[in-house]
Design an enzyme around this catalytic site. Sequence first.
Site, PDB file in Angstrom:
ATOM      1  N   HIS A 209     -11.581 -16.597  13.829  1.00 46.03           N
ATOM      2  CA  HIS A 209     -10.156 -16.351  13.550  1.00 46.03           C
ATOM      3  C   HIS A 209      -9.882 -15.048  12.843  1.00 46.03           C
ATOM      4  CE1 HIS A 209     -11.219 -17.723   9.484  1.00 46.03           C
ATOM      5  NE2 HIS A 209     -10.124 -17.113   9.085  1.00 46.03           N
TER       6      HIS A 209
HETATM    7  C1  UD1 Z   1      -5.087 -16.259   7.014  1.00 41.54           C
HETATM    8  C2  UD1 Z   1      -5.722 -15.344   5.960  1.00 41.54           C
HETATM    9  C3  UD1 Z   1      -7.224 -15.328   6.144  1.00 41.54           C
HETATM   10  C4  UD1 Z   1      -7.801 -16.727   6.129  1.00 41.54           C
HETATM   11  C5  UD1 Z   1      -7.073 -17.596   7.159  1.00 41.54           C
HETATM   12  C6  UD1 Z   1      -7.540 -19.009   7.026  1.00 41.54           C
HETATM   13  C7  UD1 Z   1      -4.310 -13.445   5.280  1.00 41.54           C
HETATM   14  C8  UD1 Z   1      -4.136 -11.979   5.375  1.00 41.54           C
HETATM   15  N1  UD1 Z   1      -5.256 -13.965   6.102  1.00 41.54           N
HETATM   16  O1  UD1 Z   1      -5.360 -15.672   8.289  1.00 41.54           O
HETATM   17  O2  UD1 Z   1      -7.808 -14.608   5.075  1.00 41.54           O
HETATM   18  O3  UD1 Z   1      -9.151 -16.677   6.449  1.00 41.54           O
HETATM   19  O4  UD1 Z   1      -5.654 -17.541   6.923  1.00 41.54           O
HETATM   20  O5  UD1 Z   1      -7.376 -19.710   8.194  1.00 41.54           O
HETATM   21  O6  UD1 Z   1      -3.645 -14.098   4.516  1.00 41.54           O
HETATM   22  N2  UD1 Z   1      -0.329 -19.383  13.060  1.00 41.54           N
HETATM   23  C9  UD1 Z   1       0.222 -20.448  13.710  1.00 41.54           C
HETATM   24  N3  UD1 Z   1       0.209 -21.661  13.086  1.00 41.54           N
HETATM   25  C10 UD1 Z   1      -0.326 -21.827  11.841  1.00 41.54           C
HETATM   26  C11 UD1 Z   1      -0.906 -20.740  11.214  1.00 41.54           C
HETATM   27  C12 UD1 Z   1      -0.903 -19.504  11.829  1.00 41.54           C
HETATM   28  O7  UD1 Z   1       0.740 -20.337  14.813  1.00 41.54           O
HETATM   29  O8  UD1 Z   1      -0.272 -22.948  11.311  1.00 41.54           O
HETATM   30  C13 UD1 Z   1      -0.259 -18.064  13.689  1.00 41.54           C
HETATM   31  C14 UD1 Z   1       0.758 -17.199  12.940  1.00 41.54           C
HETATM   32  O9  UD1 Z   1       2.033 -17.357  13.438  1.00 41.54           O
HETATM   33  C15 UD1 Z   1       0.228 -15.800  13.166  1.00 41.54           C
HETATM   34  C16 UD1 Z   1      -1.280 -16.016  13.295  1.00 41.54           C
HETATM   35  O10 UD1 Z   1      -1.499 -17.386  13.569  1.00 41.54           O
HETATM   36  O11 UD1 Z   1       0.720 -15.264  14.330  1.00 41.54           O
HETATM   37  C17 UD1 Z   1      -2.027 -15.600  12.065  1.00 41.54           C
HETATM   38  O12 UD1 Z   1      -1.581 -16.331  10.921  1.00 41.54           O
HETATM   39  P1  UD1 Z   1      -1.652 -15.684   9.440  1.00 41.54           P
HETATM   40  O13 UD1 Z   1      -1.276 -16.713   8.446  1.00 41.54           O
HETATM   41  O14 UD1 Z   1      -0.903 -14.397   9.424  1.00 41.54           O
HETATM   42  O15 UD1 Z   1      -3.166 -15.269   9.266  1.00 41.54           O
HETATM   43  P2  UD1 Z   1      -4.517 -16.040   9.580  1.00 41.54           P
HETATM   44  O16 UD1 Z   1      -5.230 -15.397  10.695  1.00 41.54           O
HETATM   45  O17 UD1 Z   1      -4.276 -17.507   9.651  1.00 41.54           O
HETATM   46  N1  UDP Z   2     -11.646 -26.081   8.817  1.00 44.01           N
HETATM   47  C1  UDP Z   2     -11.130 -27.294   9.223  1.00 44.01           C
HETATM   48  N2  UDP Z   2     -10.754 -27.434  10.534  1.00 44.01           N
HETATM   49  C2  UDP Z   2     -10.886 -26.431  11.447  1.00 44.01           C
HETATM   50  C3  UDP Z   2     -11.438 -25.199  11.015  1.00 44.01           C
HETATM   51  C4  UDP Z   2     -11.785 -25.045   9.687  1.00 44.01           C
HETATM   52  O1  UDP Z   2     -11.008 -28.220   8.429  1.00 44.01           O
HETATM   53  O2  UDP Z   2     -10.527 -26.632  12.605  1.00 44.01           O
HETATM   54  C5  UDP Z   2     -12.032 -25.927   7.411  1.00 44.01           C
HETATM   55  C6  UDP Z   2     -13.457 -25.455   7.209  1.00 44.01           C
HETATM   56  O3  UDP Z   2     -14.336 -26.549   7.232  1.00 44.01           O
HETATM   57  C7  UDP Z   2     -13.367 -24.792   5.838  1.00 44.01           C
HETATM   58  C8  UDP Z   2     -11.983 -24.206   5.847  1.00 44.01           C
HETATM   59  O4  UDP Z   2     -11.252 -24.896   6.855  1.00 44.01           O
HETATM   60  O5  UDP Z   2     -13.428 -25.744   4.815  1.00 44.01           O
HETATM   61  C9  UDP Z   2     -12.124 -22.752   6.143  1.00 44.01           C
HETATM   62  O6  UDP Z   2     -10.950 -22.246   6.574  1.00 44.01           O
HETATM   63  P1  UDP Z   2     -10.813 -21.001   7.522  1.00 44.01           P
HETATM   64  O7  UDP Z   2     -12.008 -20.842   8.350  1.00 44.01           O
HETATM   65  O8  UDP Z   2      -9.504 -21.155   8.186  1.00 44.01           O
HETATM   66  O9  UDP Z   2     -10.654 -19.801   6.469  1.00 44.01           O
HETATM   67  P2  UDP Z   2     -11.635 -18.888   5.617  1.00 44.01           P
HETATM   68  O10 UDP Z   2     -12.552 -19.770   4.838  1.00 44.01           O
HETATM   69  O11 UDP Z   2     -12.332 -17.981   6.543  1.00 44.01           O
HETATM   70  O12 UDP Z   2     -10.704 -18.113   4.744  1.00 44.01           O
END
Ligand code: UD1
Ligand code: UDP
Length: 360
Positions: A209
């Site tokens: 991601h």
């Molecule tokens: C964010 C964090 C990242 C973390 C990740 C955990 C920042 C800069 N990045 O990244 O460090 O590892 O969360 O998962 O804060 N989206 C959906 N539905 C959701 C969530 C996101 O559709 O429930 C879409 C958003 O609309 C957007 C994209 O996914 O287009 C990215 O979402 P965003 O929250 O900006 O960043 P992440 O990649 O989730």
């Molecule tokens: N995780 C989860 N379901 C998923 C993917 C991740 O419960 O489908 C959990 C994972 O086990 C970990 C946390 O989400 O505990 C990590 O989140 P993510 O990978 O989104 O973010 P990061 O740790 O890279 O910021």
Amino acid sequence: MKKILTVLGARPQFIKGAVLSRKIKENKNLTEVIVHTGQHFDKKMSDIFFEEMDIPTPDYNLDINSLSHGAMTGRMIEGIEEIILKEKPDVLMVYGDTNSTIAGALAAKKIGVKVAHVEAGLRSFNMAMPEEVNRILTDRISDLLLCPTQTAIDNLDTEGFKNFNCEIIQTGDIMFDAAIFYASQSANKSTIINDLNLKDNPYVLCTIHRQENTDDPKKLKSIITAINKINKTTKVILPIHPRTKKLLKQHNISCSCEIIDPVGYFDMIELLKNSTLVITDSGGLQKEAYYFQKNSLTLREQTEWVELINNNYSILTGSDGRKIEKAFEKMMDRQSPEIKKELFGDGNSADLMIEALLKL
Ligand code: UD1
Ligand code: UDP
């Protein structure tokens, strides 16, 4: 009574926040108000964690998401400031390195509220990552820096934090607390292994991601091509993040492994426990692989969790397809990791955090 205002916004923060909320609830001298920024909003990225893991329903939900970094962070600062002025907390608590983290810290610090940062001191030394910017700035304005590892403490030392007016404590990793606590319940709560017919069928668990991998179509294609090849010999299960789903579609990249919706934490633990190997660019999952004694490939050029690389429990591959395939072959022959307390603590980091919060 000390009032903690906790800011949560993204999936890993719900899991970490669940551990600390439980401890705060048990403590007579602490009370918690929870703000959900809304950064993650799909049911399977947000609600599922609050329901399954018994996290208190947020007192506020700002519903701020799907915007550029600046717009998202700016609107969050504004919304959180309003809540701080109303709630008058003693401490504002933030987790990790997301836009919700920096927004919470900035809003509080500018109006004289103390900031506690869980997962302080981590560095990738890659300033092109939004997370690196968020974590450095959050650390610099935090009053209480709760560090998961000795490496994190050393990073802060190198940056001169000893000269700043802040408290620095090594607590161990809160994800280890979460892994231990929820692993004791997951077998009873999850049916995913049967549902996906994975019992006695070896598989690799994969998540992708991170912006650096998903937003460059060449890198994303290179990773998926390697995953498709691995999938021909060992089944690959990929719970897909909405960002990755959107970009695979947009760039017409086809993935032949088993793609499933994002899963809840109990399902994730069962998937981890039963997997052969983990391939991920997730910060949290890198360590969880180790907590469940699985080797991993880290789809990054650098990691904040260098202990995993130094102990040969993970290999950094970046997005280079050939490196991923080679590292996969190598890791399939390696022994399972051994749990060593000196790396990420003993799974009791939340108690140390509560002690430090009471003293702040
Ligand atoms: C964010 C964090 C990242 C973390 C990740 C955990 C920042 C800069 N990045 O990244 O460090 O590892 O969360 O998962 O804060 N989206 C959906 N539905 C959701 C969530 C996101 O559709 O429930 C879409 C958003 O609309 C957007 C994209 O996914 O287009 C990215 O979402 P965003 O929250 O900006 O960043 P992440 O990649 O989730
Ligand atoms: N995780 C989860 N379901 C998923 C993917 C991740 O419960 O489908 C959990 C994972 O086990 C970990 C946390 O989400 O505990 C990590 O989140 P993510 O990978 O989104 O973010 P990061 O740790 O890279 O910021």
